[in-house]
Design a protein around this motif. Sequence first.
Motif, PDB file in Angstrom:
ATOM      1  N   VAL A  99       0.881  -1.536  -0.614  1.00  0.00           N
ATOM      2  CA  VAL A  99       0.245   0.355   0.016  1.00  0.00           C
ATOM      3  C   VAL A  99       0.976   0.972  -0.152  1.00  0.00           C
ATOM      4  O   VAL A  99       1.909   1.454   0.348  1.00  0.00           O
ATOM      5  CB  VAL A  99      -0.599   0.019   1.068  1.00  0.00           C
ATOM      6  CG1 VAL A  99      -1.450   1.277   1.304  1.00  0.00           C
ATOM      7  CG2 VAL A  99      -1.817  -1.504   1.566  1.00  0.00           C
ATOM      8  N   GLU A 141      -0.420   7.335  -0.777  1.00  0.00           N
ATOM      9  CA  GLU A 141      -1.742   7.931  -1.552  1.00  0.00           C
ATOM     10  C   GLU A 141      -3.312   7.568  -1.190  1.00  0.00           C
ATOM     11  O   GLU A 141      -4.191   8.197  -0.791  1.00  0.00           O
ATOM     12  CB  GLU A 141      -1.242   6.127  -2.587  1.00  0.00           C
ATOM     13  CG  GLU A 141      -0.469   6.965  -4.246  1.00  0.00           C
ATOM     14  CD  GLU A 141      -1.154   8.241  -4.434  1.00  0.00           C
ATOM     15  OE1 GLU A 141      -2.125   8.782  -4.652  1.00  0.00           O
ATOM     16  OE2 GLU A 141      -0.060   9.247  -5.124  1.00  0.00           O
ATOM     17  N   LEU A 142      -2.789   6.433  -0.347  1.00  0.00           N
ATOM     18  CA  LEU A 142      -3.937   6.580   0.828  1.00  0.00           C
ATOM     19  C   LEU A 142      -4.373   7.618   1.848  1.00  0.00           C
ATOM     20  O   LEU A 142      -5.444   7.910   2.266  1.00  0.00           O
ATOM     21  CB  LEU A 142      -3.804   5.714   2.256  1.00  0.00           C
ATOM     22  CG  LEU A 142      -4.764   4.904   3.082  1.00  0.00           C
ATOM     23  CD1 LEU A 142      -5.660   5.133   2.808  1.00  0.00           C
ATOM     24  CD2 LEU A 142      -4.175   4.232   4.207  1.00  0.00           C
ATOM     25  N   CYS A 143      -3.654   8.484   2.622  1.00  0.00           N
ATOM     26  CA  CYS A 143      -4.022   9.996   3.204  1.00  0.00           C
ATOM     27  C   CYS A 143      -4.383  10.821   2.324  1.00  0.00           C
ATOM     28  O   CYS A 143      -5.316  11.230   2.373  1.00  0.00           O
ATOM     29  CB  CYS A 143      -2.661  10.187   4.024  1.00  0.00           C
ATOM     30  SG  CYS A 143      -1.607   9.423   5.128  1.00  0.00           S
ATOM     31  N   GLU A 180      -6.359   9.667  -0.018  1.00  0.00           N
ATOM     32  CA  GLU A 180      -7.780   9.711  -0.770  1.00  0.00           C
ATOM     33  C   GLU A 180      -8.465   9.828   0.761  1.00  0.00           C
ATOM     34  O   GLU A 180      -9.936  10.283   0.070  1.00  0.00           O
ATOM     35  CB  GLU A 180      -7.740   8.017  -0.767  1.00  0.00           C
ATOM     36  CG  GLU A 180      -9.354   7.600  -1.199  1.00  0.00           C
ATOM     37  CD  GLU A 180      -9.162   5.811  -0.922  1.00  0.00           C
ATOM     38  OE1 GLU A 180      -9.648   5.267  -0.647  1.00  0.00           O
ATOM     39  OE2 GLU A 180      -7.922   5.258  -1.007  1.00  0.00           O
ATOM     40  N   LEU A 239      -5.329  -2.660   3.203  1.00  0.00           N
ATOM     41  CA  LEU A 239      -5.384  -1.338   2.718  1.00  0.00           C
ATOM     42  C   LEU A 239      -7.114  -0.516   3.775  1.00  0.00           C
ATOM     43  O   LEU A 239      -6.933   0.248   3.703  1.00  0.00           O
ATOM     44  CB  LEU A 239      -6.082  -1.483   1.085  1.00  0.00           C
ATOM     45  CG  LEU A 239      -5.967   0.103   0.437  1.00  0.00           C
ATOM     46  CD1 LEU A 239      -5.605   1.384   0.837  1.00  0.00           C
ATOM     47  CD2 LEU A 239      -6.229   0.174  -1.131  1.00  0.00           C
ATOM     48  N   THR A 293      -6.752   0.014   7.617  1.00  0.00           N
ATOM     49  CA  THR A 293      -6.201   0.661   7.347  1.00  0.00           C
ATOM     50  C   THR A 293      -6.533   2.202   7.231  1.00  0.00           C
ATOM     51  O   THR A 293      -6.903   2.993   7.991  1.00  0.00           O
ATOM     52  CB  THR A 293      -4.514   0.798   6.546  1.00  0.00           C
ATOM     53  OG1 THR A 293      -4.022  -0.285   7.126  1.00  0.00           O
ATOM     54  CG2 THR A 293      -3.734   2.455   7.249  1.00  0.00           C
ATOM     55  N   ARG A 294      -7.312   2.200   6.231  1.00  0.00           N
ATOM     56  CA  ARG A 294      -8.727   3.556   5.723  1.00  0.00           C
ATOM     57  C   ARG A 294      -9.632   3.537   6.498  1.00  0.00           C
ATOM     58  O   ARG A 294      -9.656   5.418   7.033  1.00  0.00           O
ATOM     59  CB  ARG A 294      -8.925   3.355   4.376  1.00  0.00           C
ATOM     60  CG  ARG A 294      -9.968   4.209   3.512  1.00  0.00           C
ATOM     61  CD  ARG A 294     -10.447   4.116   2.630  1.00  0.00           C
ATOM     62  NE  ARG A 294     -10.455   3.612   1.560  1.00  0.00           N
ATOM     63  CZ  ARG A 294      -9.827   2.192   0.997  1.00  0.00           C
ATOM     64  NH1 ARG A 294     -10.755   1.459   0.973  1.00  0.00           N
ATOM     65  NH2 ARG A 294      -8.815   1.868  -0.381  1.00  0.00           N
TER      66      ARG A 294
END
Length: 205
Positions: free
Chosen positions: A53, A57-59, A61, A93, A96-97
Amino acid sequence: VEFLCDPLATAEDRARYGGTIRRSSEHLLTILNDILDISRIEASRLVINRADVSPFELCKEVVALLAPQASGRDISLVLEVPRPIPEVIETDLVRTRQILINLVGNAIKFTPSGTVRLVLRLAKHELSDHRYLCFDVIDTGIGIAADKLEQIFERFSQADGSSTRRYGGTGLGLTISKRLALLLGGDIDVRSELGKGSTFTLQLY
């Protein structure tokens, strides 16, 4: 529904009634999902699916998803990465999201005005040279009294009983987030000062 069909109701009335129904439905769905999650966790039936992951990019989003909520409250929501971080980490993912959405969403909810910052950084382990990733959610909100910090991760608990009436919520979000963080091999830490804001840190080792 009866009100929406009332021939005497104005368009503004119908819009208001519809908004109330929508918010109530969303709140009920949140409660049901939280109860299902905590039930699966306590029954050891929640599956963790690890994969590569991108934390950045996750943050991005999460910030994009919650930006309208922050804007609606006239709160500045920013993502900060002060130093280089790993391009990828191995984690679940979805879970964590889920943790980050809950932490950032809570920060927005309990911040009447000011800023909510999501800060990505590396920290060094106290007992080794190992470095781990931290997601700091820093707000300028109402804060939490020192004698209430221990109980905020307990089920159906909020720092102040009046918070449920004023801000809503199930009292399960932080419990679920804490349990998920532990299942991911990490933890959640909190520092706060009443009236000056809070910092919740998701640590992934």
